[in-house]
Motif scaffolding. Structure first.
Motif, PDB file in Angstrom:
ATOM      1  N   VAL A 117       0.931  -1.365   0.123  1.00  0.00           N
ATOM      2  CA  VAL A 117      -0.040  -0.157  -0.098  1.00  0.00           C
ATOM      3  C   VAL A 117       1.066   1.198  -0.087  1.00  0.00           C
ATOM      4  O   VAL A 117       0.554   2.073  -0.836  1.00  0.00           O
ATOM      5  CB  VAL A 117      -0.996  -0.095   1.185  1.00  0.00           C
ATOM      6  CG1 VAL A 117      -1.760   1.372   1.249  1.00  0.00           C
ATOM      7  CG2 VAL A 117      -1.854  -1.237   0.849  1.00  0.00           C
ATOM      8  N   ALA A 138      -0.153   3.124  -3.382  1.00  0.00           N
ATOM      9  CA  ALA A 138      -1.116   4.040  -3.133  1.00  0.00           C
ATOM     10  C   ALA A 138      -0.683   5.323  -3.873  1.00  0.00           C
ATOM     11  O   ALA A 138      -1.726   6.025  -4.483  1.00  0.00           O
ATOM     12  CB  ALA A 138      -1.658   4.261  -1.761  1.00  0.00           C
ATOM     13  N   LEU A 152      -6.955   0.210  -4.453  1.00  0.00           N
ATOM     14  CA  LEU A 152      -6.317   1.219  -3.790  1.00  0.00           C
ATOM     15  C   LEU A 152      -7.151   2.681  -4.161  1.00  0.00           C
ATOM     16  O   LEU A 152      -7.263   3.246  -3.134  1.00  0.00           O
ATOM     17  CB  LEU A 152      -4.788   1.187  -3.988  1.00  0.00           C
ATOM     18  CG  LEU A 152      -4.125   0.038  -3.706  1.00  0.00           C
ATOM     19  CD1 LEU A 152      -2.339   0.399  -3.736  1.00  0.00           C
ATOM     20  CD2 LEU A 152      -4.324  -0.383  -2.218  1.00  0.00           C
ATOM     21  N   LEU A 165     -10.508   2.671  -2.533  1.00  0.00           N
ATOM     22  CA  LEU A 165     -10.295   2.804  -1.089  1.00  0.00           C
ATOM     23  C   LEU A 165      -9.976   4.397  -0.565  1.00  0.00           C
ATOM     24  O   LEU A 165     -10.665   4.614   0.202  1.00  0.00           O
ATOM     25  CB  LEU A 165      -9.213   2.109  -0.577  1.00  0.00           C
ATOM     26  CG  LEU A 165      -9.304   0.571  -0.325  1.00  0.00           C
ATOM     27  CD1 LEU A 165      -7.984  -0.246  -0.057  1.00  0.00           C
ATOM     28  CD2 LEU A 165     -10.286   0.146   0.587  1.00  0.00           C
ATOM     29  N   GLN A 166      -9.317   4.834  -1.478  1.00  0.00           N
ATOM     30  CA  GLN A 166      -8.972   6.433  -0.964  1.00  0.00           C
ATOM     31  C   GLN A 166     -10.261   7.109  -1.425  1.00  0.00           C
ATOM     32  O   GLN A 166     -10.406   8.097  -0.345  1.00  0.00           O
ATOM     33  CB  GLN A 166      -7.828   6.909  -2.141  1.00  0.00           C
ATOM     34  CG  GLN A 166      -6.419   6.131  -1.840  1.00  0.00           C
ATOM     35  CD  GLN A 166      -5.412   6.756  -2.798  1.00  0.00           C
ATOM     36  OE1 GLN A 166      -5.465   7.969  -3.180  1.00  0.00           O
ATOM     37  NE2 GLN A 166      -4.387   5.790  -2.909  1.00  0.00           N
ATOM     38  N   GLU A 211      -6.026  -3.329   4.185  1.00  0.00           N
ATOM     39  CA  GLU A 211      -5.969  -2.167   3.035  1.00  0.00           C
ATOM     40  C   GLU A 211      -6.822  -1.166   3.371  1.00  0.00           C
ATOM     41  O   GLU A 211      -6.433   0.087   3.187  1.00  0.00           O
ATOM     42  CB  GLU A 211      -6.089  -2.896   1.632  1.00  0.00           C
ATOM     43  CG  GLU A 211      -5.136  -3.843   1.535  1.00  0.00           C
ATOM     44  CD  GLU A 211      -5.543  -4.726  -0.159  1.00  0.00           C
ATOM     45  OE1 GLU A 211      -4.343  -5.340  -0.568  1.00  0.00           O
ATOM     46  OE2 GLU A 211      -6.678  -4.910  -0.154  1.00  0.00           O
ATOM     47  N   ALA A 212      -7.970  -1.307   3.944  1.00  0.00           N
ATOM     48  CA  ALA A 212      -8.904  -0.111   4.322  1.00  0.00           C
ATOM     49  C   ALA A 212      -7.944   0.738   5.325  1.00  0.00           C
ATOM     50  O   ALA A 212      -8.019   1.734   5.376  1.00  0.00           O
ATOM     51  CB  ALA A 212     -10.285  -0.619   4.971  1.00  0.00           C
ATOM     52  N   PHE A 267      -5.074   0.630   6.112  1.00  0.00           N
ATOM     53  CA  PHE A 267      -3.789   1.319   5.748  1.00  0.00           C
ATOM     54  C   PHE A 267      -4.298   2.380   4.762  1.00  0.00           C
ATOM     55  O   PHE A 267      -3.295   3.454   4.799  1.00  0.00           O
ATOM     56  CB  PHE A 267      -2.866   0.380   4.774  1.00  0.00           C
ATOM     57  CG  PHE A 267      -2.546  -0.832   5.582  1.00  0.00           C
ATOM     58  CD1 PHE A 267      -2.411  -0.821   6.591  1.00  0.00           C
ATOM     59  CD2 PHE A 267      -2.386  -1.988   4.776  1.00  0.00           C
ATOM     60  CE1 PHE A 267      -1.926  -2.176   7.544  1.00  0.00           C
ATOM     61  CE2 PHE A 267      -1.939  -3.150   5.372  1.00  0.00           C
ATOM     62  CZ  PHE A 267      -1.695  -3.488   6.595  1.00  0.00           C
ATOM     63  N   SER A 268      -5.255   2.445   4.364  1.00  0.00           N
ATOM     64  CA  SER A 268      -5.778   3.641   3.390  1.00  0.00           C
ATOM     65  C   SER A 268      -6.602   4.662   4.288  1.00  0.00           C
ATOM     66  O   SER A 268      -7.120   5.900   3.608  1.00  0.00           O
ATOM     67  CB  SER A 268      -6.510   3.268   2.419  1.00  0.00           C
ATOM     68  OG  SER A 268      -5.941   2.393   1.580  1.00  0.00           O
ATOM     69  N   LYS A 273      -9.262   4.175   6.173  1.00  0.00           N
ATOM     70  CA  LYS A 273     -10.737   3.924   6.156  1.00  0.00           C
ATOM     71  C   LYS A 273     -11.151   2.811   7.175  1.00  0.00           C
ATOM     72  O   LYS A 273     -10.405   1.893   7.562  1.00  0.00           O
ATOM     73  CB  LYS A 273     -11.320   3.452   4.895  1.00  0.00           C
ATOM     74  CG  LYS A 273     -10.949   4.257   3.785  1.00  0.00           C
ATOM     75  CD  LYS A 273     -11.479   6.140   3.904  1.00  0.00           C
ATOM     76  CE  LYS A 273     -10.656   7.050   3.356  1.00  0.00           C
ATOM     77  NZ  LYS A 273     -10.789   7.540   2.069  1.00  0.00           N
ATOM     78  N   THR A 333     -12.350   8.441  10.557  1.00  0.00           N
ATOM     79  CA  THR A 333     -10.918   8.330  10.014  1.00  0.00           C
ATOM     80  C   THR A 333     -10.264   7.231  11.292  1.00  0.00           C
ATOM     81  O   THR A 333     -10.126   7.679  12.558  1.00  0.00           O
ATOM     82  CB  THR A 333     -10.053   9.252   9.866  1.00  0.00           C
ATOM     83  OG1 THR A 333     -10.829  10.047   8.867  1.00  0.00           O
ATOM     84  CG2 THR A 333      -8.688   9.017   9.407  1.00  0.00           C
TER      85      THR A 333
END
Ligand code: UD1
Length: 358
Positions: free
Chosen positions: A179, A183, A270, A273-274, A289-290, A292-293, A295, A336
């Motif tokens: 990520v 990303a 990715l 997710l952003q 991954e959520a 790490f982004s 979320k 967040t």
């Protein structure tokens, strides 16, 4: 020069293997030679070929082309194919990822031939043996020589099962490495098929959700209600298994605010997710991954291996319960999570390879 055979077969393994393969090529090309074996567990371009191109993973030297089947049929075909290759070529070790049938087959074939097995993403436990993945993880860990644990919880799980500290390496998570690496370019390089610039991302593929009519209808009803109650679009990329079952059960009358698509590529995931407000998923990898982004995540399962996310308030377990899914969505939408500290320093791949070359 150490010769390593890497076993991949399913979508999340291509992503994990990308981190290691790139790092070998960039920093360890003099000390390690990697060949890739694709079992063929995933075979659609959207589930396989596309990931090799997008992530620039070297083409597999071997492809067993086993395809789909029952657990026994699929795993047996892999086991036979991997054993033949291990008997015909010399490898110093075998690298396996995660918890799929491809992981299990590789680990069994190599360990019976006394070839060291290196397990990336070792020590994860859901403590739910109804999941095929839980069986795959436990067996793989117990025949592995080196156990690369992505979190301290995974380290503790292994210690509790009697593994010696010398075999356990806290490496961090290669998905975190990825990520951080990909990303920054994901949004520029991709175009998502959804009009809204802010939406909920949902995925669903576990057999206990797709193959159980009540669970599947609860989740789909919850998604339909979420679009209204939270005035939000939902992006729903469908795994081929999920699509087939939804079509065969006639459950495909979605709200027009749910955008159903083919499975996303890694960079598309990715990018999605952003732009997302929240993630709803039964995937393991996407939960992380959520996070790490930046979320939060509603987990469509009764438990998770990634307990740190729940402890941190970044994820809530909603199972396939309509009311819990709506409650968890209300709590987490647009929130967040605090930045994670559990998944290493972004250099898991390098840590892993350093242990392989000694
Ligand atoms: C597998 C892994 C799961 C992982 C998931 C990632 C096991 C036991 N499960 O589940 O841990 O989270 O991959 O996606 O190994 N299919 C296609 N095209 C494909 C691949 C699959 O149509 O390219 C359909 C077939 O109907 C197949 C079904 O999906 O029977 C399930 O595929 P399978 O590989 O058995 O398991 P996954 O659900 O993908």
């Amino acid at each position: 020069m150490k010769r390593i055979l890497t076993i991949v077969g399913a979508r999340p393994q291509f992503i994990k293997a990308a981190a290691i393969s790139h790092t070998i090529r960039e920093k360890f090309a003099d000390s390690i030679c990697e060949d890739i074996l694709h079992t063929g567990q995933h075979y659609d371009d959207a589930m396989s070929g596309r990931f090799f191109k997008e992530l620039d993973i070297p083409q597999p030297k071997y492809n067993l082309g086993v395809g789909s089947g029952s657990h026994g049929v699929q795993t047996a075909a892999m086991l036979k194919g991997i054993e033949e290759i291990l008997l015909s070529a010399h490898y110093d070790g075998l690298l396996v990822y995660g918890d799929t049938n491809s992981t299990l087959a590789g680990a069994l074939a190599a360990s019976k031939l006394h070839i060291p097995v290196y397990h990336v993403e070792a020590g994860l436990r859901s403590f739910n043996r109804d999941m095929p993945e839980e069986i795959n993880r436990i067996v793989t860990d117990h025949v592995s020589s080196l156990l690369f644990a992505p979190t301290q919880t995974a380290v503790k799980n292994l210690q509790n099962e009697g593994f010696k500290d010398g075999n356990i390496v806290f490496s961090g998570d290669v998905m975190f490495d990825n990520v951080l690496h990909y990303a920054p370019v994901a949004v520029q390089k991709t175009h998502l098929r959804i009009e809204s610039s802010s939406f909920i991302l949902a995925t669903l593929h576990r057999d206990f959700n797709t193959d159980n009519h009540e669970r599947l209808t609860n989740i789909l009803s919850a998604l339909n209600s979420i679009t209204e109650q939270f005035n939000s679009e939902i992006l729903l990329p469908l795994h081929p298994r999920t699509r087939k079952i939804i079509d065969s059960m006639g459950l495909n009358s979605f709200s027009n605010r749910i955008c159903v698509t083919e499975p996303l590529s890694y960079l598309e995931t990715l990018a999605a997710l952003q732009k997302s407000r929240l993630v709803l998923t039964d995937s393991g990898g996407l939960q992380k991954e959520a996070n790490f982004s930046g979320k939060c995540c509603v987990v469509l399962r009764p438990e998770t291996e990634w307990v740190e996310l729940v402890e941190d308030g970044a994820a809530l377990l909603a199972d396939a319960n309509y009311d819990l899914i709506l409650e968890a969505t209300a709590k987490l939408i647009d929130k967040t999570p605090k930045p994670t500290t559990h998944f290493g320093n972004g250099h898991a791949a390098e840590i892993i390879i350093k242990h392989l070359v000694v």
